[in-house]
Design an enzyme around this catalytic site. Structure first.
Site, PDB file in Angstrom:
ATOM      1  N   LEU A  13     -10.881  -3.917  -7.482  1.00 53.05           N
ATOM      2  CA  LEU A  13      -9.531  -4.497  -7.450  1.00 53.05           C
ATOM      3  C   LEU A  13      -8.683  -3.864  -6.372  1.00 53.05           C
ATOM      4  O   LEU A  13      -7.722  -4.454  -5.892  1.00 53.05           O
ATOM      5  CB  LEU A  13      -8.841  -4.275  -8.797  1.00 53.05           C
ATOM      6  CG  LEU A  13      -9.440  -5.024  -9.981  1.00 53.05           C
ATOM      7  CD1 LEU A  13      -8.833  -4.519 -11.280  1.00 53.05           C
ATOM      8  CD2 LEU A  13      -9.200  -6.524  -9.822  1.00 53.05           C
ATOM      9  N   LYS A  15      -8.065   0.073  -3.885  1.00 52.30           N
ATOM     10  CA  LYS A  15      -8.450   1.468  -3.672  1.00 52.30           C
ATOM     11  C   LYS A  15      -7.232   2.232  -3.207  1.00 52.30           C
ATOM     12  O   LYS A  15      -6.406   1.719  -2.453  1.00 52.30           O
ATOM     13  CB  LYS A  15      -9.633   1.490  -2.723  1.00 52.30           C
ATOM     14  CG  LYS A  15      -9.446   2.028  -1.352  1.00 52.30           C
ATOM     15  CD  LYS A  15     -10.812   2.021  -0.664  1.00 52.30           C
ATOM     16  CE  LYS A  15     -10.882   3.087   0.367  1.00 52.30           C
ATOM     17  NZ  LYS A  15     -11.112   2.580   1.719  1.00 52.30           N
ATOM     18  N   LYS A  36      -9.972   2.836 -13.417  1.00 45.56           N
ATOM     19  CA  LYS A  36      -9.690   3.632 -12.218  1.00 45.56           C
ATOM     20  C   LYS A  36     -10.668   4.809 -12.202  1.00 45.56           C
ATOM     21  O   LYS A  36     -10.692   5.605 -13.138  1.00 45.56           O
ATOM     22  CB  LYS A  36      -8.236   4.110 -12.248  1.00 45.56           C
ATOM     23  CG  LYS A  36      -7.795   4.898 -11.022  1.00 45.56           C
ATOM     24  CD  LYS A  36      -6.280   5.072 -11.010  1.00 45.56           C
ATOM     25  CE  LYS A  36      -5.790   5.968  -9.898  1.00 45.56           C
ATOM     26  NZ  LYS A  36      -4.324   6.048  -9.859  1.00 45.56           N
ATOM     27  N   ASP A 130       7.018   7.466  -6.711  1.00 49.17           N
ATOM     28  CA  ASP A 130       6.245   6.757  -5.674  1.00 49.17           C
ATOM     29  C   ASP A 130       6.334   5.245  -5.861  1.00 49.17           C
ATOM     30  O   ASP A 130       5.334   4.531  -5.789  1.00 49.17           O
ATOM     31  CB  ASP A 130       4.790   7.236  -5.676  1.00 49.17           C
ATOM     32  CG  ASP A 130       4.064   6.918  -4.371  1.00 49.17           C
ATOM     33  OD1 ASP A 130       4.743   6.575  -3.366  1.00 49.17           O
ATOM     34  OD2 ASP A 130       2.825   6.993  -4.353  1.00 49.17           O
ATOM     35  N   ASN A 135       2.372  -0.066  -5.453  1.00 52.70           N
ATOM     36  CA  ASN A 135       2.264   0.470  -6.811  1.00 52.70           C
ATOM     37  C   ASN A 135       2.986  -0.395  -7.849  1.00 52.70           C
ATOM     38  O   ASN A 135       3.136  -0.005  -9.005  1.00 52.70           O
ATOM     39  CB  ASN A 135       2.793   1.908  -6.861  1.00 52.70           C
ATOM     40  CG  ASN A 135       1.857   2.877  -6.162  1.00 52.70           C
ATOM     41  OD1 ASN A 135       0.656   2.618  -6.056  1.00 52.70           O
ATOM     42  ND2 ASN A 135       2.406   3.990  -5.684  1.00 52.70           N
ATOM     43  N   ASP A 148       0.493   3.462 -11.150  1.00 53.44           N
ATOM     44  CA  ASP A 148       0.229   4.679 -10.372  1.00 53.44           C
ATOM     45  C   ASP A 148       1.245   5.792 -10.617  1.00 53.44           C
ATOM     46  O   ASP A 148       2.116   6.059  -9.789  1.00 53.44           O
ATOM     47  CB  ASP A 148       0.141   4.341  -8.875  1.00 53.44           C
ATOM     48  CG  ASP A 148      -0.447   5.491  -8.070  1.00 53.44           C
ATOM     49  OD1 ASP A 148      -0.739   6.553  -8.651  1.00 53.44           O
ATOM     50  OD2 ASP A 148      -0.599   5.319  -6.844  1.00 53.44           O
TER      51      ASP A 148
HETATM   52  P1  ADP Z   1      -3.923   5.581  -6.116  1.00 51.84           P
HETATM   53  O1  ADP Z   1      -3.331   6.575  -7.056  1.00 51.84           O
HETATM   54  O2  ADP Z   1      -5.174   6.107  -5.484  1.00 51.84           O
HETATM   55  O3  ADP Z   1      -2.919   5.013  -5.136  1.00 51.84           O
HETATM   56  P2  ADP Z   1      -3.596   3.217  -7.766  1.00 51.84           P
HETATM   57  O4  ADP Z   1      -3.519   3.508  -9.220  1.00 51.84           O
HETATM   58  O5  ADP Z   1      -2.314   2.941  -7.053  1.00 51.84           O
HETATM   59  O6  ADP Z   1      -4.440   4.375  -7.037  1.00 51.84           O
HETATM   60  O7  ADP Z   1      -4.601   1.998  -7.554  1.00 51.84           O
HETATM   61  C1  ADP Z   1      -4.987   1.611  -6.247  1.00 51.84           C
HETATM   62  C2  ADP Z   1      -4.907   0.106  -6.108  1.00 51.84           C
HETATM   63  O8  ADP Z   1      -5.832  -0.510  -7.035  1.00 51.84           O
HETATM   64  C3  ADP Z   1      -3.552  -0.509  -6.464  1.00 51.84           C
HETATM   65  O9  ADP Z   1      -2.662  -0.446  -5.382  1.00 51.84           O
HETATM   66  C4  ADP Z   1      -3.971  -1.925  -6.831  1.00 51.84           C
HETATM   67  O10 ADP Z   1      -4.238  -2.704  -5.698  1.00 51.84           O
HETATM   68  C5  ADP Z   1      -5.284  -1.707  -7.559  1.00 51.84           C
HETATM   69  N1  ADP Z   1      -5.068  -1.547  -9.009  1.00 51.84           N
HETATM   70  C6  ADP Z   1      -4.811  -0.392  -9.642  1.00 51.84           C
HETATM   71  N2  ADP Z   1      -4.669  -0.565 -10.960  1.00 51.84           N
HETATM   72  C7  ADP Z   1      -4.829  -1.885 -11.186  1.00 51.84           C
HETATM   73  C8  ADP Z   1      -4.782  -2.707 -12.371  1.00 51.84           C
HETATM   74  N3  ADP Z   1      -4.544  -2.168 -13.561  1.00 51.84           N
HETATM   75  N4  ADP Z   1      -4.987  -4.041 -12.235  1.00 51.84           N
HETATM   76  C9  ADP Z   1      -5.224  -4.563 -11.006  1.00 51.84           C
HETATM   77  N5  ADP Z   1      -5.275  -3.852  -9.862  1.00 51.84           N
HETATM   78  C10 ADP Z   1      -5.083  -2.521  -9.932  1.00 51.84           C
HETATM   79 MG    MG Z   2      -1.207   3.850  -5.513  1.00 51.35          MG
HETATM   80 MG    MG Z   3      -1.798   7.781  -7.268  1.00 48.45          MG
END
Ligand code: ADP
Ligand code: MG
Ligand code: MG
Length: 213
Positions: A13, A15, A36, A130, A135, A148
């Site tokens: 989905l 990264k 995640k 953030d 996010n 996030d």
């Molecule tokens: P990081 O802490 O590494 O930034 P995130 O939690 O922001 O990781 O997740 C990275 C990306 O993954 C998000 O920006 C989004 O595109 C996707 N993503 C994260 N969680 C979800 C979710 N629950 N449903 C759909 N997409 C998600």
């Molecule tokens: Mg993020």
């Molecule tokens: Mg993060």
């Protein structure tokens, strides 16, 4: 206790810096979630255990229609898995890219949702730190969800750690002064501008210029 064997893992989905996120289905209930995945090696290398623990305990404790749920977590020898509410609509960032900018109606709806969610977090003394379009996720009905919580903190004291993302940084953060929940409120103004106009107000070619602006 959960293990990876309880899930059928589907497509990626998204990264982030340290995590990859996959859609997954809990085999017994067929319930769709997002997983995640974070490698323990990365956590050790970048000394992120403290931050990850905060993300897990803080996000687990928050229950609000505009805050992405964290249902639980588990780990194996190499990886840590966070079981998250699935946001079918993906990043608000993507929607903004596709549309260029939002109508006043749409921008107002997102800002209202975000405001309610932040008020709820701040009432619990949680600062996200953030908030940015990457996010902010959208569920299957287009409802905004704050995601996030990797930089979040729960505290009533002023904080000193510089964090967040340049275009969304409050002046006190830019100047490396102590900050509190007001840094999240600052992003409401930045995002309001970005939603209506299509790019954030302090965007510039170089980091130094964004800082100055
Ligand atoms: P990081 O802490 O590494 O930034 P995130 O939690 O922001 O990781 O997740 C990275 C990306 O993954 C998000 O920006 C989004 O595109 C996707 N993503 C994260 N969680 C979800 C979710 N629950 N449903 C759909 N997409 C998600
Ligand atoms: Mg993020
Ligand atoms: Mg993060």
């Amino acid at each position: 206790d959960w293990s990876i064997n309880d899930f059928e893992v589907g497509r990626p989905l998204g990264k982030g810096k340290f995590g990859r996120v996959y859609v997954a289905r809990e085999t017994k209930t067929k319930y769709i979630v997002a997983l995640k995945v974070i490698f323990k090696e990365q956590i050790e290398k970048y000394k992120l255990l403290h931050q990850l623990k905060r993300e897990m305990t803080i996000q687990t404790s928050l229950h609000h229609p505009h805050v992405l749920r964290l249902y639980g977590w588990f780990h194996d020898a190499e990886r840590i898995f966070l079981i998250l509410e699935y946001a079918h609509g993906g990043e608000l960032y993507g929607e903004l890219q596709r549309s260029g900018h939002f109508s006043e109606q749409k921008a107002a709806t997102y800002i209202a949702s975000l405001t309610h969610a932040l008020a709820y977090c701040h009432e619990k003394h949680v600062i996200h730190r953030d908030i940015k379009p990457e996010n902010l996720l959208l569920d299957h009905e287009g409802r905004l969800k704050i995601a996030d919580f990797g930089w979040s903190v729960q505290s009533t004291n002023k904080r000193r750690t510089m964090c967040g993302t340049l275009d969304y940084l409050a002046p006190e953060m830019v100047e490396n002064r102590p900050h509190d929940y007001a840094v999240d409120n600052w992003t409401l103004g930045v995002l309001c501008y970005e939603f209506l106009y299509g790019s954030p107000p302090f965007e510039a070619d170089g980091q130094a210029d964004t800082f100055r602006r």
